[in-house]
Design a protein around this motif. Sequence first.
Motif, PDB file in Angstrom:
ATOM      1  N   ILE A 301       0.774  -1.015   0.171  1.00  0.00           N
ATOM      2  CA  ILE A 301      -0.105  -0.091  -0.190  1.00  0.00           C
ATOM      3  C   ILE A 301       0.914   1.374   0.025  1.00  0.00           C
ATOM      4  CG2 ILE A 301      -1.848   1.243   1.425  1.00  0.00           C
ATOM      5  CD1 ILE A 301      -2.912  -0.983   0.133  1.00  0.00           C
ATOM      6  N   THR A 465      -2.948   4.351  12.566  1.00  0.00           N
ATOM      7  CA  THR A 465      -3.240   5.799  11.934  1.00  0.00           C
ATOM      8  C   THR A 465      -2.700   5.935  10.472  1.00  0.00           C
ATOM      9  OG1 THR A 465      -3.707   6.740  14.084  1.00  0.00           O
ATOM     10  CG2 THR A 465      -3.588   8.156  12.280  1.00  0.00           C
ATOM     11  N   ALA A 467      -1.575   3.819   8.709  1.00  0.00           N
ATOM     12  CA  ALA A 467      -2.449   2.976   7.366  1.00  0.00           C
ATOM     13  C   ALA A 467      -3.676   3.219   7.203  1.00  0.00           C
ATOM     14  CB  ALA A 467      -2.487   1.597   8.206  1.00  0.00           C
ATOM     15  N   VAL A 468      -4.591   3.911   7.944  1.00  0.00           N
ATOM     16  CA  VAL A 468      -5.727   4.487   7.765  1.00  0.00           C
ATOM     17  C   VAL A 468      -5.841   5.524   6.814  1.00  0.00           C
ATOM     18  CG1 VAL A 468      -7.717   5.467   8.680  1.00  0.00           C
ATOM     19  CG2 VAL A 468      -7.064   3.442  10.145  1.00  0.00           C
ATOM     20  N   GLY A 471      -4.774   4.615   3.356  1.00  0.00           N
ATOM     21  CA  GLY A 471      -6.095   4.088   2.504  1.00  0.00           C
ATOM     22  C   GLY A 471      -6.933   5.115   2.385  1.00  0.00           C
ATOM     23  N   LEU A 472      -7.132   6.140   3.127  1.00  0.00           N
ATOM     24  CA  LEU A 472      -7.956   7.244   2.618  1.00  0.00           C
ATOM     25  C   LEU A 472      -7.238   8.111   1.371  1.00  0.00           C
ATOM     26  CD1 LEU A 472      -9.390   8.850   6.066  1.00  0.00           C
ATOM     27  CD2 LEU A 472     -10.599   7.928   4.091  1.00  0.00           C
ATOM     28  N   LEU A 474      -5.527   7.112  -0.973  1.00  0.00           N
ATOM     29  CA  LEU A 474      -5.553   6.417  -2.043  1.00  0.00           C
ATOM     30  C   LEU A 474      -7.194   6.569  -2.679  1.00  0.00           C
ATOM     31  CD1 LEU A 474      -4.246   2.739  -2.037  1.00  0.00           C
ATOM     32  CD2 LEU A 474      -3.259   4.826  -3.092  1.00  0.00           C
ATOM     33  N   ILE A 475      -8.081   6.474  -1.824  1.00  0.00           N
ATOM     34  CA  ILE A 475      -9.316   6.897  -2.322  1.00  0.00           C
ATOM     35  C   ILE A 475      -9.569   8.552  -2.780  1.00  0.00           C
ATOM     36  CG2 ILE A 475     -11.707   6.936  -1.687  1.00  0.00           C
ATOM     37  CD1 ILE A 475     -11.082   5.111   0.483  1.00  0.00           C
TER      38      ILE A 475
END
Lengths: 494, 345
Positions: A301, A465, A467-468, A471-472, A474-475
């Motif tokens: 990621i 945090t 990692a969260v 992820g956000l 990427l979106i």
Amino acid sequence: MSDTEHPPTPESEPPDRKIGVDQWVAQADDRRQKATGLGGRIAHIWRILPPAGKLALLTPAIVVPFLGISNGNLFNYGIFILIYALLALGLNVVLGFAGLLDLGYVAFFGFGAYIYAFLSSAHSEKGHVYAHHWDAQYSIPVAVAICALLGLFLGSSSRRLLGDYLAIVTLFFGQAFVVFTNAADPYGITNGSNGLANIDPLTFFGGHLTIHTTRGYYWFLLAVVMLMLVVLHFLSESRTGRAWKASREDPLAAEQMGIPVNRIKIMAFSFGAGIAGLAGSIFAAVQTGAFPQNFGTAVLILIYAVVILGGTGSLTGMIVGSIVIIASNQALDSTSPPNQARVLFYAVLIAAVLLTMKTWPKRIAALLGAAVFGLVLHAIVGAVWSNGTNGQVTSGGFLTGVIKHWVLMPVHPHRLAIWGYLLLIVCVVVLVNLKGWWRILVLVPTLSLTAFVWENLMILQPAVTRAVLFGLLLIAVMTIRPQGLFGSAKVEIV
Amino acid sequence: MSETTRAQLKGLAGLAVILACWTVYAVYFSPTQGWTFYLQLTVNGIILGSVYALIALGYTMVYGILKLLNFAHGDVFMVGAFIAFGVLTLLGGAYNPAIPAGAGGALIVLCMFAAAMLGSGVLGVTIERFAYRPLRNAPRIAPLISALGVAFFLENSMLLLFGSGFRTYNGFDLISYNGIHLGGANGVFIQYLGLMVIVSSVALMVALIALVRWTQLGRAMRAVSFDREASAMMGIDIDRVIAATFFIGSALAGAAGVMFGLLYSQVYHLMGFFAGLKGFTAAVVGGIGSIPGAMLGGLLVGLVESWAQGYLNGNVADLVVFGILIAVMLIRPRGLFGTPELQKV
């Protein structure tokens, strides 16, 4: 059209137009260059800058901050940024040039590291003795070649599959690698989750040139990345590079033009795998070990975040993306001082507010409103329920006073923080759907809530945090600006 | 008989031959012979398979309508299991003396299912609205990356909120762990819980088939998956239909999450990853985009996993399932029920 009509005269076109760019696309290019404001002007200058100039501007950005830095920070920041830049450059060939979604990319990174470890180390595990001590000028090319061959094999086995299926097959490949190195390895050659330690430093020419200091690795990696940048620049402009881009844009049309689409896609796959292998073997030497947890989904990621933020297809983007993402990743590490992460978080938050609000009155209203709202809420809650504000601030540093009077810090925050996090998601969902001043009305309490969740939940687990947040990211990048920072926007031909 | 039907029949016949050979081998020639062992594993496999089939349905519905692999689907399944866990905790858990045994337990389970399905459904619609809808006309790769981001976000949010430990569904009293013995005390044992899982997933699938076949929404869904632009021109509200598809698919995943939690009596933040991959395998084996294919595929994956666990060992089971996925993709990429994709120029 009758024969008497003339085609558009060649003189009307500027002479410096690139080959392969037709009139329509060129016009779209012109339209894009009309972007106004400071950002638009900088973007324009950057676009017309020749590649050598870009390299000349980028190099100091990577070199200067690391000249007077301590060894620990140089390792955490400088070396990791360069390793990920190298990885991103490789993924950029697969994802950016050829448009293949390779979710097993990180496995090639791992293969590179383990192959280097097998060839250049001395230790015995479960009766197997390795004492090869190959020189790096042999072991690194061998690692790269094996990775490229593996890429060739995996690519050609999934040749018949559509793009989505390739993603799943490669995802499985990556998972299989982690499972195998961790546990399922029957002979113990990878030493399970303990990994391989005591790997040789980079030793060239029988010990005449040995790189074993952090600073030495930094310069070596810098040279490798620069070399790779130059090679990839020429590759992307070459016949093969153009064929990759053509088959990415429209495989059917490319096939019709005589491009062997399948073959060059496999080639891109294999090329990217080779670069990952190179990065892996250097990485194994740098940390003198290869451990399975270095090659898991989190790393994948991270590489994707670098490539996507930088902009697929852009070489500059890979370097800049790597600096931004890896620096924030390391700042949010659990071993870093929490206040560093806090400053970064609030800076990003304020920048996000400034970027989403288009006019200055709105920006000021939002920020001032958030400040006042926090203070008032804190005063009210403090008067009604004193346990709600008497909690401990986690290593606040110079911000302790501000946080103590602006953010609610309950004595037992855990349960409240969980509800706060869920409420925050709802708030953001609502926020995106609102327009104008309504948006500011919701934004103000949302900012307070964000600070509350950050101080009471996220800062305690910085590694989760980040990692969260990635992820956000990427979106967010995909939905707001799919071309990333430096990629070129896709010209839609309807 | 059309070309497609003939291809499907050929696939089914091949599958039947393979299964028959396997049965003969397992019962008469394998190291652990005998019908009882084989049938016991088969029963377990069917129970597991009906859970995988529910997950696979979500994958296949979304793929059918958007041509998108929803990587986040496995994590929606995980969130569903967590929501049900929250309901269970909120209601005082299975040992709450205020609730009478038997009917009370069934009521709690019903509440868990309702909350998990509703919550996951809403989550699915939200994900579609924010992560996929803006990318509907983007290159194929963009929503895939966005889906990757959603999956990573959901997994780590759960880790952030609830930690990495296993949460036990202390549901031992909810539905009795007793069961039926077929063929004497040493015969095949079927848990009531397993029966409940099979019955409820079959009921959900029947409801889904009825919905797709006979309601107006189902007709709209079929139309949109056939040709999105043409159905928009016919006056179908595309956004609404896609949102409904996501709601239904995610609600099924939520129900599957509760079943999975009850079967294994634990939930954790990474449970969605492998279950999601197996659901995906099921969807591909059955032919992605086909609803009966997803059901059959789910059953097959469950059976293969159960047999592999029984005749080989637990560590290899996952590898066998994914090996089958790769083999199916290489030999018959469109699966058992899939129709060959025609590329329009």
